[in-house]
Motif scaffolding. Structure first.
Motif, short mmCIF file in Angstrom:
data_model
loop_
_atom_site.label_atom_id
_atom_site.label_comp_id
_atom_site.label_asym_id
_atom_site.label_seq_id
_atom_site.Cartn_x
_atom_site.Cartn_y
_atom_site.Cartn_z
N MET A 166 55.46 42.18 -24.20
CA MET A 166 56.71 42.55 -23.53
C MET A 166 57.17 41.34 -22.72
O MET A 166 56.50 40.90 -21.81
N ASP A 167 58.34 40.82 -23.06
CA ASP A 167 58.86 39.63 -22.38
C ASP A 167 59.61 40.04 -21.12
O ASP A 167 59.40 41.12 -20.56
N ASP A 168 60.54 39.22 -20.69
CA ASP A 168 61.28 39.38 -19.43
C ASP A 168 61.98 40.75 -19.35
O ASP A 168 62.31 41.35 -20.37
N GLY A 169 62.22 41.20 -18.10
CA GLY A 169 63.07 42.38 -17.90
C GLY A 169 62.35 43.62 -17.46
O GLY A 169 62.96 44.67 -17.30
N GLY B 263 69.61 26.92 -10.48
CA GLY B 263 69.26 26.75 -11.89
C GLY B 263 68.83 28.11 -12.40
O GLY B 263 67.90 28.70 -11.86
N ARG B 264 69.48 28.63 -13.39
CA ARG B 264 69.27 29.98 -13.92
C ARG B 264 69.20 31.01 -12.79
O ARG B 264 68.37 31.92 -12.80
N ASN B 265 70.02 30.82 -11.79
CA ASN B 265 70.09 31.74 -10.64
C ASN B 265 68.76 31.90 -9.91
O ASN B 265 68.49 32.94 -9.34
N VAL C 279 49.01 36.88 -21.43
CA VAL C 279 50.07 36.64 -20.44
C VAL C 279 50.86 35.40 -20.86
O VAL C 279 50.29 34.35 -21.15
N LYS C 280 52.19 35.56 -20.90
CA LYS C 280 53.07 34.40 -21.13
C LYS C 280 53.59 33.97 -19.77
O LYS C 280 54.28 34.73 -19.10
N TRP C 281 53.25 32.76 -19.35
CA TRP C 281 53.56 32.26 -18.00
C TRP C 281 54.75 31.31 -18.12
O TRP C 281 54.61 30.19 -18.58
N ASP C 282 55.90 31.78 -17.68
CA ASP C 282 57.15 31.02 -17.86
C ASP C 282 57.50 30.25 -16.60
O ASP C 282 56.96 30.50 -15.52
N CYS C 283 58.45 29.35 -16.72
CA CYS C 283 58.90 28.53 -15.58
C CYS C 283 60.25 27.95 -15.99
O CYS C 283 60.30 27.00 -16.76
N SER D 194 58.86 25.76 -28.01
CA SER D 194 60.30 25.57 -27.87
C SER D 194 60.99 26.91 -27.96
O SER D 194 60.55 27.78 -28.72
N ASP D 195 62.09 27.06 -27.23
CA ASP D 195 62.90 28.27 -27.39
C ASP D 195 63.71 28.21 -28.68
O ASP D 195 64.44 29.14 -28.99
N ASN D 196 63.63 27.11 -29.38
CA ASN D 196 64.34 27.00 -30.65
C ASN D 196 63.43 27.56 -31.75
O ASN D 196 62.37 27.00 -32.04
C1 DGJ Z 1 62.53 31.38 -21.38
C2 DGJ Z 1 61.45 31.48 -22.42
O1 DGJ Z 1 61.23 30.26 -23.01
C3 DGJ Z 1 61.86 32.58 -23.40
O2 DGJ Z 1 60.96 32.62 -24.46
C4 DGJ Z 1 61.91 33.87 -22.65
O3 DGJ Z 1 60.62 34.23 -22.22
C5 DGJ Z 1 62.87 33.77 -21.48
N1 DGJ Z 1 62.60 32.63 -20.67
C6 DGJ Z 1 62.81 35.02 -20.63
O4 DGJ Z 1 63.57 34.91 -19.51
#
Ligand code: DGJ
Length: 791
Positions: free
Chosen positions: A369-372, A446-448, A479-483, A551-553
């Protein structure tokens, strides 16, 4: 192994299986670099002395630093470490502002110690050794007139031909000093020009790579984003201008650090090429009180005399063995489905569960389950910092959802972004002083969102406790640890004015403390790093998290280029790669499902699309993909990765360590009508073994021929009509089949001629339909030899 060979001068030889690194101490006390390259026998001190340059008079208008040795000018020498102010005007290794305001330092030999251990750093991650094979040399230099000691550490990993370096400055005096620069490595190469390959990019365009030949001057590539950044990765190569995959000298450099970094390659006045790499000096200033010390991150170096391929293999082995650690180091990684591109912020328990059911049905093993999922999060403007599940979206909370996902037979994972805070959050309202911002001044957004001040130990403690609560509140396996933002207005409200130059470094050390605590507390969780995709793809993160979202691509064509870029310094076992929807969300490009899978399968495979929207045929295809991946997962995740052709054609091979099994990829970006015949050339096989080379025959969809169908159809068929679709469902034409027995040598040197590509003149099952963005996987399995069979 490391040897000390003292003749007239103390000397040091660092050997790996295929390389030698050597230096000795000049009569002036400076450490003179002698050699780094292919392994050479250096039997004794005399042999080492014969490598030293000969100096009679200082060259040109240089400056002599030691009047008792007028033949030496530092600017002309190859040095292990160079400081500002005594005549070496090239980019320095270390720069210090002393209490009297002067900037001159001069470090000469004090002592050296050789051991067989790799002690951990105090605040930074580093390479480690489990095999007992590491060698460590601590060379201590001193600036006698300033009471400063500079430890230069060398760590030798013989089996993967890597040598790491790091440095530590100790203030042994009675007055404070300001450290303005402390690099991690310096390499003065004889001669020029060398070419430099750096890996640069942006969000969704990570790891583009170009080589430039440097005949003169200084080339700098660095990050000032606060993180290692997608703008310039800390990996870079210095190579012979004509080096290629299989020939030519190449030096590879990387840094075990996740913040601002700096590297420069400079041709000095006397034609030598200096390489330095380490912390970004711009904006950096560290106050070192009497008795205090500062440690610089560890740099990694390797060398290959036979091109980029060998260099990459050495770096891959190093990352797999001496960087990645913990329970997941050698464990096969699960095939996952991530909710982001399927749902974005619009998640609910019922939506997620129906996605999870679809995922289970095709063979996915882990549902993410990702963001939100927390606070009032329905877009990116709210709730970062408030890590409590939103009960409207998840009535059973995290625990309830995780249980239901587990009951489907899937493991459960979730997304967090612990380092950040939205101004619209309870955390910000409670602790505005915990945020990296200049009090009373406007802040760039940056991204609010804003960065929490991880240089503050109270913030670190808060994150450790908050994340521990979240991770132990449910059955969380991943766990996916984002930044998601870079630094601006970098300022720590908890540091005094004279220490604000330390913020970036202290932030990164704080982050490492949090990551260390959490990975220790939750050793079985599979952590995946992420920072808007590849904005923090580095060896520092990989010391804690065994994999990173590259990458988000997710467009297959872009991804092929991006993954190829990473492959120069990072193995497939650390790269997350997903199959996503078509048209792709980043490029709007349509690519075949098969190609999306082929590219993602050369890394850690996941899916990131709404499987419920797919046709029965597509679901069947995905089920087959996942089954195939599981069969070959060990090779694809932990095998040796080789690049072949790259450009319009991408040609990859991944080979099992025993070279018995291999998978090849051939991908063409744009169709070429004048290339009907083509060979696939494998790499890394056993030349003497016999391999069965085969593909899995794929049926050809008649729709790919468009209106050409009317050259055969008894009635007129309008392209893309219902009738066209109906015919496509019934008529499945066989595609080409490759099946041959041939030696590894033939597969690698001659290449195997593939079936002719479609070139506008006809089609049958002997033809390889290969339009834009088409690809194939080829499998190679070594046959038991006749002698082995007899046994
Ligand atoms: C950026 C990440 O790279 C995406 O995969 C996704 O997790 C979004 N953030 C969620 O806000």
């Amino acid at each position: 192994m490391i040897r000390r060979l003292d003749g007239q001068r103390p000397g040091f030889v660092l050997d790996t299986a295929h390389t030698t690194y050597a230096f000795s101490i000049l009569p002036t006390g400076h450490a003179e670099h002698l050699y780094y390259g292919g392994r050479i026998p250096i039997r004794d001190a005399a042999a080492l002395a014969s490598l030293a340059e000969k100096h009679a008079f200082p060259a040109g208008n240089t400056v002599v630093c030691d009047p008792s040795h007028p033949e030496y000018a530092l600017e002309e020498l190859s040095l292990e470490v160079s400081a500002r102010g005594r005549g070496d005007v090239r980019d320095p290794f270390v720069e210090i502002v002393h209490a009297d305001g002067s900037r001159t330092s001069d470090f000469t030999f004090r002592s050296a110690e050789i051991t067989n251990e790799k002690p951990p750093f105090r605040a930074l991650p580093g390479s480690y050794d489990e095999s007992g094979a590491v060698w460590h040399l601590c060379l201590t230099l001193e600036d006698k007139s300033r009471a400063l000691a500079l430890e230069v550490h060398y760590y030798v990993y013989p089996e993967c031909d890597c040598i790491c370096r790091s440095a530590r400055l100790v203030n042994e005096g009675a007055e404070p000093v300001q450290l303005e620069r402390l690099m991690s490595t310096q390499l003065d190469l004889p001669g020029s020009p060398w070419a430099v390959k750096c890996f640069h990019g942006a969000w969704i365009s990570e790891m583009r790579h170009d080589s430039v030949v440097l005949p003169a001057g200084r080339l700098v590539f660095d990050s000032a984003a606060g993180s290692s950044s997608s703008r310039v990765n800390p990996l870079f190569l210095v190579h012979a201008p004509d080096a290629n995959e299989t020939s030519g000298e190449v030096y590879g450099f990387n840094l075990i650090y996740s913040g601002d970094h700096y590297a420069s390659v400079e041709v000095g006045a006397f034609g030598k090429t200096r390489v330095v790499s380490g912390l970004q000096p711009a904006g950096f200033r560290f106050l070192l009180a009497p008795g205090e010390s500062f440690e610089a991150p560890e740099a990694v170096m390797t060398w290959s005399g036979s091109g980029f391929a060998e260099l990459s293999l050495r770096l891959h082995r190093f990352v797999r063995e001496h960087i990645v650690r913990g329970a997941w180091k050698k464990k096969e990684r699960p095939v996952l489905l991530n909710s982001w591109e399927a749902c974005y912020f619009n998640i609910s328990e019922s939506r997620l569960l129906s996605l999870a059911r679809a995922a289970k049905d095709v063979g996915v093993e882990l549902f993410v389950m990702d963001d939100g999922w927390f606070g009032e999060r329905s877009d990116d403007s709210h709730s970062l910092g408030d890590w409590t599940e939103n009960r409207k979206k998840l009535p059973g909370g995290l625990a309830g959802l995780a249980k239901k996902v587990n009951d489907l037979g899937l493991r459960f994972g979730l997304w967090v972004e612990p380092e950040m805070v939205n101004v619209q959050s309870e955390l910000y309202r409670a602790h505005p002083d915990w945020v990296m911002q200049i009090p009373g001044k406007p802040h760039a957004e940056g991204r609010n969102q804003r960065l929490l001040d991880l240089s503050n130990p109270a913030v670190q403690d808060h994150l450790i406790e908050t994340m521990s609560r979240v991770f132990s509140s449910a059955a969380i396996s991943y766990v996916k640890w984002d930044c998601n933002r870079i630094f601006s207005d970098a300022y720590s409200p908890c540091l005094p004015a004279e220490r604000q130059g330390e913020v970036g470094y202290r932030y990164v050390c704080g982050l490492y403390r949090v990551m260390a605590a959490l990975t220790e507390r939750f050793p079985d969780i599979l952590f995946e790093g992420c920072a808007s995709g590849g904005n923090r793809f580095d060896l520092g993160i990989l010391c804690y998290f065994p994999q990173i979202w590259a990458s988000d691509n997710t467009d297959a064509v872009c991804r092929a280029r991006i993954q190829e870029g990473y492959s120069f310094g990072y193995p497939p076992s650390v790269l997350g790669a997903h199959v996503s929807a078509s048209p792709n969300h980043q490029t709007l490009r349509d690519t075949p499902l098969a190609t999306r899978f082929h590219v993602a399968s050369f890394a850690l495979l996941g899916y990131e699309c709404d499987l419920r929207d797919l046709s029965a045929d597509e679901k069947r295809e995905i089920r087959e993909q996942i089954a195939l991946y599981k069969k070959w997962r060990e090779v694809l995740q932990f095998g040796d990765f080789y690049r072949g052709r790259s450009g319009n054609v991408h040609e990859w091979t991944c080979v099992s360590p025993d070279r018995r099994r291999a998978v090849g990829l051939l991908l063409r970006e744009l169709a070429e009508t004048d290339r009907p015949s083509e060979r696939f050339r494998a790499r890394g096989l056993d030349p003497d073994a016999t391999y069965q080379f085969y593909n899995l025959m794929r049926r050809v969809d008649v729709r790919c021929f468009g209106s050409l169908i009317n050259t055969l159809a008894p009635i007129h068929v309008r392209p893309d009509s219902v009738m066209h679709d109906a015919i496509a469902r019934v008529v499945k034409m066989p595609g080409e089949t490759e099946n041959a027995l041939l030696s590894g040598g033939a597969l690698m040197d001659a290449g195997i001629p593939l079936h002719q590509a479609y070139c506008g003149t006809g089609f049958n099952e002997e033809v390889r339909v290969f339009p834009d963005f088409a690809s194939r996987l080829y499998f190679m399995e070594a046959q038991a030899s006749a002698s082995a069979k007899k046994k």
